[in-house]
Every structure is written in C-alpha cells, then in structure tokens.
Design a protein around this motif. Structure first.
Motif, PDB file in Angstrom:
ATOM      1  N   LEU A 106     -16.278  10.973  11.364  1.00 23.74           N
ATOM      2  CA  LEU A 106     -17.253  11.207  12.428  1.00 23.74           C
ATOM      3  C   LEU A 106     -17.842  12.616  12.336  1.00 23.74           C
ATOM      4  CD1 LEU A 106     -15.531   9.512  15.502  1.00 23.74           C
ATOM      5  CD2 LEU A 106     -17.481   8.655  14.186  1.00 23.74           C
ATOM      6  N   GLU A 107     -17.000  13.590  11.987  1.00 23.91           N
ATOM      7  CA  GLU A 107     -17.479  14.961  11.859  1.00 23.91           C
ATOM      8  C   GLU A 107     -18.502  15.081  10.729  1.00 23.91           C
ATOM      9  OE1 GLU A 107     -15.668  19.493  11.355  1.00 23.91           O
ATOM     10  OE2 GLU A 107     -14.426  17.755  10.928  1.00 23.91           O
ATOM     11  N   THR A 108     -18.207  14.467   9.590  1.00 22.08           N
ATOM     12  CA  THR A 108     -19.146  14.485   8.474  1.00 22.08           C
ATOM     13  C   THR A 108     -20.465  13.849   8.865  1.00 22.08           C
ATOM     14  OG1 THR A 108     -17.390  14.424   6.816  1.00 22.08           O
ATOM     15  CG2 THR A 108     -19.556  13.648   6.126  1.00 22.08           C
ATOM     16  N   LEU A 109     -20.384  12.703   9.517  1.00 22.38           N
ATOM     17  CA  LEU A 109     -21.590  11.985   9.916  1.00 22.38           C
ATOM     18  C   LEU A 109     -22.440  12.816  10.872  1.00 22.38           C
ATOM     19  CD1 LEU A 109     -23.191   9.292   9.906  1.00 22.38           C
ATOM     20  CD2 LEU A 109     -21.785   8.579  11.854  1.00 22.38           C
ATOM     21  N   ARG A 110     -21.821  13.390  11.889  1.00 20.19           N
ATOM     22  CA  ARG A 110     -22.582  14.069  12.939  1.00 20.19           C
ATOM     23  C   ARG A 110     -23.024  15.477  12.542  1.00 20.19           C
ATOM     24  NH1 ARG A 110     -18.695  11.377  17.355  1.00 20.19           N
ATOM     25  NH2 ARG A 110     -20.068   9.655  17.980  1.00 20.19           N
ATOM     26  N   GLU A 111     -22.238  16.139  11.706  1.00 19.86           N
ATOM     27  CA  GLU A 111     -22.585  17.511  11.333  1.00 19.86           C
ATOM     28  C   GLU A 111     -23.445  17.585  10.072  1.00 19.86           C
ATOM     29  OE1 GLU A 111     -19.312  20.180  11.220  1.00 19.86           O
ATOM     30  OE2 GLU A 111     -18.766  19.853  13.333  1.00 19.86           O
ATOM     31  N   GLY A 113     -24.935  14.607   8.616  1.00 18.10           N
ATOM     32  CA  GLY A 113     -25.974  13.591   8.639  1.00 18.10           C
ATOM     33  C   GLY A 113     -25.629  12.346   7.852  1.00 18.10           C
ATOM     34  N   LEU A 114     -26.479  11.342   8.014  1.00 19.84           N
ATOM     35  CA  LEU A 114     -26.233  10.028   7.426  1.00 19.84           C
ATOM     36  C   LEU A 114     -26.323  10.047   5.908  1.00 19.84           C
ATOM     37  CD1 LEU A 114     -25.541   7.182   8.282  1.00 19.84           C
ATOM     38  CD2 LEU A 114     -27.977   6.731   8.642  1.00 19.84           C
ATOM     39  N   GLU A 115     -27.236  10.836   5.371  1.00 20.44           N
ATOM     40  CA  GLU A 115     -27.369  10.940   3.910  1.00 20.44           C
ATOM     41  C   GLU A 115     -26.078  11.457   3.287  1.00 20.44           C
ATOM     42  OE1 GLU A 115     -28.921  11.230   0.033  1.00 20.44           O
ATOM     43  OE2 GLU A 115     -30.118  10.505   1.721  1.00 20.44           O
ATOM     44  N   ALA A 116     -25.521  12.513   3.845  1.00 16.50           N
ATOM     45  CA  ALA A 116     -24.280  13.075   3.307  1.00 16.50           C
ATOM     46  C   ALA A 116     -23.125  12.090   3.434  1.00 16.50           C
ATOM     47  CB  ALA A 116     -23.940  14.375   4.019  1.00 16.50           C
ATOM     48  N   ALA A 117     -23.062  11.387   4.568  1.00 20.35           N
ATOM     49  CA  ALA A 117     -21.999  10.398   4.760  1.00 20.35           C
ATOM     50  C   ALA A 117     -22.140   9.252   3.757  1.00 20.35           C
ATOM     51  CB  ALA A 117     -22.034   9.874   6.192  1.00 20.35           C
ATOM     52  N   TRP A 118     -23.373   8.814   3.513  1.00 25.11           N
ATOM     53  CA  TRP A 118     -23.625   7.766   2.512  1.00 25.11           C
ATOM     54  C   TRP A 118     -23.089   8.198   1.150  1.00 25.11           C
ATOM     55  CZ3 TRP A 118     -24.888   3.004   1.068  1.00 25.11           C
ATOM     56  CH2 TRP A 118     -25.406   2.808  -0.207  1.00 25.11           C
ATOM     57  N   GLN A 119     -23.425   9.408   0.742  1.00 30.44           N
ATOM     58  CA  GLN A 119     -23.011   9.902  -0.564  1.00 30.44           C
ATOM     59  C   GLN A 119     -21.485  10.025  -0.670  1.00 30.44           C
ATOM     60  OE1 GLN A 119     -24.920  10.358  -3.183  1.00 30.44           O
ATOM     61  NE2 GLN A 119     -26.897  10.057  -2.170  1.00 30.44           N
ATOM     62  N   GLU A 120     -20.833  10.430   0.422  1.00 33.50           N
ATOM     63  CA  GLU A 120     -19.392  10.673   0.379  1.00 33.50           C
ATOM     64  C   GLU A 120     -18.551   9.421   0.545  1.00 33.50           C
ATOM     65  OE1 GLU A 120     -15.964  13.281   2.734  1.00 33.50           O
ATOM     66  OE2 GLU A 120     -18.084  13.848   2.900  1.00 33.50           O
ATOM     67  N   PHE A 121     -18.939   8.558   1.479  1.00 32.45           N
ATOM     68  CA  PHE A 121     -18.068   7.440   1.849  1.00 32.45           C
ATOM     69  C   PHE A 121     -18.453   6.102   1.227  1.00 32.45           C
ATOM     70  CE2 PHE A 121     -17.894  10.129   5.843  1.00 32.45           C
ATOM     71  CZ  PHE A 121     -16.692  10.736   5.507  1.00 32.45           C
ATOM     72  N   TRP A 122     -19.729   5.791   1.155  1.00 35.35           N
ATOM     73  CA  TRP A 122     -20.126   4.415   0.875  1.00 35.35           C
ATOM     74  C   TRP A 122     -20.734   4.187  -0.501  1.00 35.35           C
ATOM     75  CZ3 TRP A 122     -21.820   6.163   6.027  1.00 35.35           C
ATOM     76  CH2 TRP A 122     -20.835   5.894   6.993  1.00 35.35           C
ATOM     77  N   LYS A 123     -21.543   5.087  -0.996  1.00 37.32           N
ATOM     78  CA  LYS A 123     -22.096   4.900  -2.340  1.00 37.32           C
ATOM     79  C   LYS A 123     -21.003   4.768  -3.396  1.00 37.32           C
ATOM     80  CE  LYS A 123     -25.310   6.833  -5.730  1.00 37.32           C
ATOM     81  NZ  LYS A 123     -26.210   7.965  -6.076  1.00 37.32           N
ATOM     82  N   PRO A 124     -19.899   5.541  -3.311  1.00 37.06           N
ATOM     83  CA  PRO A 124     -18.851   5.404  -4.336  1.00 37.06           C
ATOM     84  C   PRO A 124     -18.154   4.044  -4.356  1.00 37.06           C
ATOM     85  CG  PRO A 124     -18.660   7.516  -3.203  1.00 37.06           C
ATOM     86  CD  PRO A 124     -19.640   6.700  -2.423  1.00 37.06           C
ATOM     87  N   PRO A 146     -29.506   3.907  13.365  1.00 41.12           N
ATOM     88  CA  PRO A 146     -29.287   5.080  14.223  1.00 41.12           C
ATOM     89  C   PRO A 146     -27.910   5.688  13.940  1.00 41.12           C
ATOM     90  CG  PRO A 146     -30.176   3.253  15.503  1.00 41.12           C
ATOM     91  CD  PRO A 146     -29.812   2.696  14.155  1.00 41.12           C
ATOM     92  N   LEU A 147     -27.850   6.990  13.877  1.00 39.57           N
ATOM     93  CA  LEU A 147     -26.604   7.666  13.531  1.00 39.57           C
ATOM     94  C   LEU A 147     -25.471   7.256  14.463  1.00 39.57           C
ATOM     95  CD1 LEU A 147     -26.158  11.288  12.354  1.00 39.57           C
ATOM     96  CD2 LEU A 147     -24.718  10.448  14.198  1.00 39.57           C
ATOM     97  N   GLU A 148     -25.750   7.155  15.746  1.00 36.47           N
ATOM     98  CA  GLU A 148     -24.682   6.813  16.691  1.00 36.47           C
ATOM     99  C   GLU A 148     -24.225   5.368  16.541  1.00 36.47           C
ATOM    100  OE1 GLU A 148     -22.704   8.626  18.550  1.00 36.47           O
ATOM    101  OE2 GLU A 148     -23.700  10.352  17.663  1.00 36.47           O
ATOM    102  N   ASP A 149     -25.085   4.489  16.004  1.00 35.78           N
ATOM    103  CA  ASP A 149     -24.635   3.131  15.715  1.00 35.78           C
ATOM    104  C   ASP A 149     -23.601   3.143  14.596  1.00 35.78           C
ATOM    105  OD1 ASP A 149     -26.241   2.088  17.653  1.00 35.78           O
ATOM    106  OD2 ASP A 149     -27.529   0.934  16.317  1.00 35.78           O
TER     107      ASP A 149
END
Length: 231
Positions: A106-111, A113-124, A146-149
């Motif tokens: 949640l911290e990564t996502l909110r601080e 953003g969604l692009e960074a979270a995509w690269q870190e958690f889901w693209k791999p 939406p980020l909060e979704d």
C-alpha cells in the motif's frame, strides 16, 4: 434429464479488471459475466456476494485468476448448490497473514504511484517469453484503474480468509491451472490443491506466468470448454 441453464462467471486478478477476460467472453455467449470487483467492497465476502448477484442461472461455472480465484472459492462457500465447477488459475486457497508486506504494498502504491507498483509487483509475474503486446495490454488495463480501487484490491487479497475447507469439501470438479513460470502461488502449491479437491485436476501451461487468460488464451479456452461441456 435435461440440464438446467448454465452461466459462466469470470473473476479477475489484481491489478486488472473484467477486461482481462476479453478472449473468454464468447465461450458461453450471452451467459458470461466478467465484473470488475473493486467497487464491490473491501472484503472478499462482499465481492463474492455481489458477483453472485449478477447471475441468474441455478448452475454456474466459476473461473477465477489469482484473487479472482479466491473470490470463486468464496462464491462456492456462499452458494455451493449453484456452483457446478471451479477453474482456479494461479490461486492460493490458503492465506498466510503478512501485515508487513500488506502495508509495504500500500505504501508503494500510494507514495510512488500505480506505474511504480506495476513495475515492482505485477509485471514480473508474466512469463519471460510473454508477448510484449500482451504485457502492454495488461498495463493499459492497470493504469486506468483508480489508485484507491487497486489499494482496496490489495487489502481484499491480504485479508481474505483461508479456504482450504471449501477446496477440500466442494463436491464438483475443481480444475487447477498454473503457468509453469508462475511463482504466485507456484507449481507445488497448485499440485497440492488439485490433490486436495475431491475431483481435482491440474493443468500446467509451459512458457506461461501468472496471467494465463491473457498470456495463453487458446490454452485456457480449451480447458474451460471442456469444463462447460461436462458441467
């Protein structure tokens, strides 16, 4: 005896939405549902209840990917008499509490953003040989959320109950599907879950990661067709 009408309920993975099932919607034309789950609440029980309410048939085949598979198990817990079969893709029935990782995500996502979270958690989670076009399509779906979704989805994933009990007690077919390169939950967990189910079957798809319906649509469509034909 004539079988009653059958419907198909398709439940998406994080951080995607119902559009990830574009290649599966015509498997049961006019009787397939692929809702976007985030607005259904902050508990997986609520997701299951509201997804089930979209359907009208007495018999459902439910296909879920990742947290969508967890939601599918929750639907089976809620209405076992209506679920004819389950197809669980990249799904872990058992949940281990990890509040540190939950908070970090949640911290990564909110601080950041969604692009960074995509690269870190889901693209791999895609296979090494996954088509760049497929990965880009998944990213487009992600970036329009939406980020909060997405944050709500992360919380639902981390707070869902363990459902080994549903997996082991469900009397219908349970088809467990995993990409050979999927590390979440991975081959060993998928194999154990297939053995745990009364009518469990395991399919391992080569050169495939976590997002099977987008990475290997023809392979998963063949599996789902077989389930629909025998349900």
């Amino acid at each position: 005896m004539v079988k009653s009408k059958l419907e198909l309920l398709l439940l998406h993975a994080l951080p995607l939405d119902g559009a990830m099932w574009a290649e599966q919607m015509e498997l049961l034309p006019g009787a397939a549902y692929a809702p976007t789950l985030y607005s259904f609440g902050d508990r997986i029980e609520s997701w299951a209840e509201k997804a089930l309410a979209l359907t009208t048939a007495r018999r459902l085949v439910i296909v879920g990917c990742s947290v969508g598979g967890s939601c599918a198990l929750e639907v089976a817990a809620l209405a076992p008499d209506r679920v004819a079969a389950l197809v669980l893709i990249g799904t872990k029935a058992w949940r281990r509490l990890d509040p540190v990782y939950h908070a970090s995500a949640l911290e990564t996502l909110r601080e950041k953003g969604l692009e960074a979270a995509w690269q870190e958690f889901w693209k791999p989670l895609f296979a090494k040989k996954a088509s760049p076009r497929t990965i880009e399509a998944a990213k487009r779906i992600t970036m329009r959320q939406p980020l909060e979704d997405v944050a709500r989805g992360i919380t639902v994933f981390h707070t869902r109950p363990s459902r080994d009990d549903v997996l082991s007690s469900f009397q219908g077919p349970v088809v467990v599907v995993t990409g050979a390169e999927d590390v979440a939950p991975g081959l060993e967990t998928s194999r154990k879950q297939a053995k745990m189910a009364h009518q469990g079957r395991l399919h391992v798809l080569p050169d495939c990661g976590h997002y099977v319906p987008m990475e290997q649509p023809e392979a998963i469509n063949s599996i789902i067709r077989q389930v629909l034909e025998t349900a």
